[in-house]
Write an enzyme that holds these catalytic residues in place. Structure first.
Site, PDB file in Angstrom:
ATOM      1  CE  LYS A 150      40.072  36.032  35.742  1.00  0.00           C
ATOM      2  NZ  LYS A 150      38.758  35.626  35.200  1.00  0.00           N
ATOM      3  CG  ASP A 224      31.814  33.720  34.559  1.00  0.00           C
ATOM      4  OD1 ASP A 224      30.902  34.295  33.933  1.00  0.00           O
ATOM      5  OD2 ASP A 224      32.967  34.187  34.628  1.00  0.00           O
ATOM      6  CE  LYS A 246      32.297  37.693  34.675  1.00  0.00           C
ATOM      7  NZ  LYS A 246      33.344  36.965  33.915  1.00  0.00           N
ATOM      8  CG  ASP A 296      35.507  39.952  40.175  1.00  0.00           C
ATOM      9  OD1 ASP A 296      36.418  40.735  40.484  1.00  0.00           O
ATOM     10  OD2 ASP A 296      35.593  39.171  39.202  1.00  0.00           O
TER      11      ASP A 296
END
Length: 327
Positions: A150, A224, A246, A296
């Site tokens: 990050k 993302d 996601k 991930d």
């Protein structure tokens, strides 16, 4: 016998603190949907996404608003039209998948064509911190083959260098969480390329990423926050090289499968990611991620405690879910 549904807010402590460019948290706040039918039970978990204005209360209310339709037998396809993408739909959709599998005796893995699902190598996430602290995190995890780091501050080159020097054998994904700017992105990308970075995730704010069409991509760039559903994908062609799928963004496994297949048609690399949640949230994503370029799904590894039974992690390998957990 009519369906029954319960909706529960749960909290799982994070081991330490999890920090990204937008802030820190010390616990995973999740909402679990349980749908029962004829003695069988299906479960789904979601994590409300503050970035999109979702709250625990709002997601709980959105699920409750669907109670009548769920009890009435709504299916997953109809659910796509009945609710917007997001965490609430994800929890319901995944509970319906699990329930279908329990009622039919046919595992979700079979239903989506991954009957021989295998263990996957997942990234392990390092929180945003000062370079020295990030180097310490990287050293502690230098045996892991894939690290997700990050970043998204004003000192990112120092962070990148610190991590790559501390974990020289690991492949590294950088996740800026929209924290770079038009002014620093080219220099940061060039530096990342020089450090051997494998992928850069969402460097610029969603909707303010047009410069990506004009500049070089010395490291592949993954969307993302810019990608939710399959209908968003065409506008990302030429901006991004890969997309991070996601379940909490796509609103469940049903849409995520459509999104994955369309992304492949358009030539995008595939990453399957997660919010910080328990093994119940990761389980459908492990099946979705079979064949992905990057995985991930380390949410449970960041928690102080997980559900029982949970997913089996061996180092950075995560195995497909046991049907007692999900699917």
């Amino acid at each position: 016998m009519a369906r029954v549904i319960s909706v529960e807010a749960e909290r799982f402590p994070i081991a330490g603190t999890f920090t990204i460019s937008r802030g820190s948290k010390t616990e995973a706040e999740v909402i679990t949907v349980t749908i029962g039918d004829n003695g069988h039970v299906g479960r789904g978990e979601c994590v409300p996404y503050r970035r999109y204005g979702e709250t625990m209360e709002g997601v709980h209310a959105a699920i409750e608003a669907m109670r009548g339709q769920i009890i009435g037998g709504i299916g997953r396809t109809a659910l796509l039209a009945a609710m917007p993408a997001g965490a609430a739909r994800n929890a319901i959709d995944c509970a319906l998948w699990d329930l279908e599998a329990k009622l039919s005796g046919k595992p979700v893995a079979d239903a989506i064509g991954v009957a021989s699902a295998k263990a996957l190598e997942t990234a392990y996430t390092l929180s945003l911190a000062e370079p020295e602290a990030m180097a310490a995190q990287a050293r502690a995890n230098a045996s892991r083959p894939l690290l997700k780091v990050k970043i998204g501050g004003d000192n990112d080159m120092a962070r990148i260098r610190a991590v790559t020097e501390a974990a020289p054998q690991s492949r590294i994904i950088l996740d800026a969480n929209e924290g770079w700017t038009d002014d620093n992105i080219e220099a940061n990308l060039a530096f990342a390329a020089g450090q051997g970075i494998a992928l850069v995730e969402q460097p610029l704010p969603a909707g303010r990423d047009g410069i990506l069409r004009e500049i070089a991509h010395p490291v592949p760039i993954c969307a993302d926050e810019s990608v939710h559903e399959a209908k968003n994908l065409e506008e990302l062609v030429g901006l991004y090289d890969a997309v991070n799928i996601k379940l909490d963004k796509s609103g469940g496994l049903t849409e995520a499968l459509i999104l994955r297949d369309r992304a492949r048609e358009l030539g995008f690399g595939i990453m399957v990611g997660c919010m910080v949640g328990t093994s119940l949230a990761m389980a459908p994503a492990v099946l979705l991620a079979q064949g992905a370029d990057f995985v991930d799904l380390d949410g449970p590894l960041l928690l102080a405690r997980d559900r029982e039974p949970g997913l089996a992690y061996q180092g950075s390998l995560v195995s497909p879910p046991d049907r007692a957990l999900w699917g």
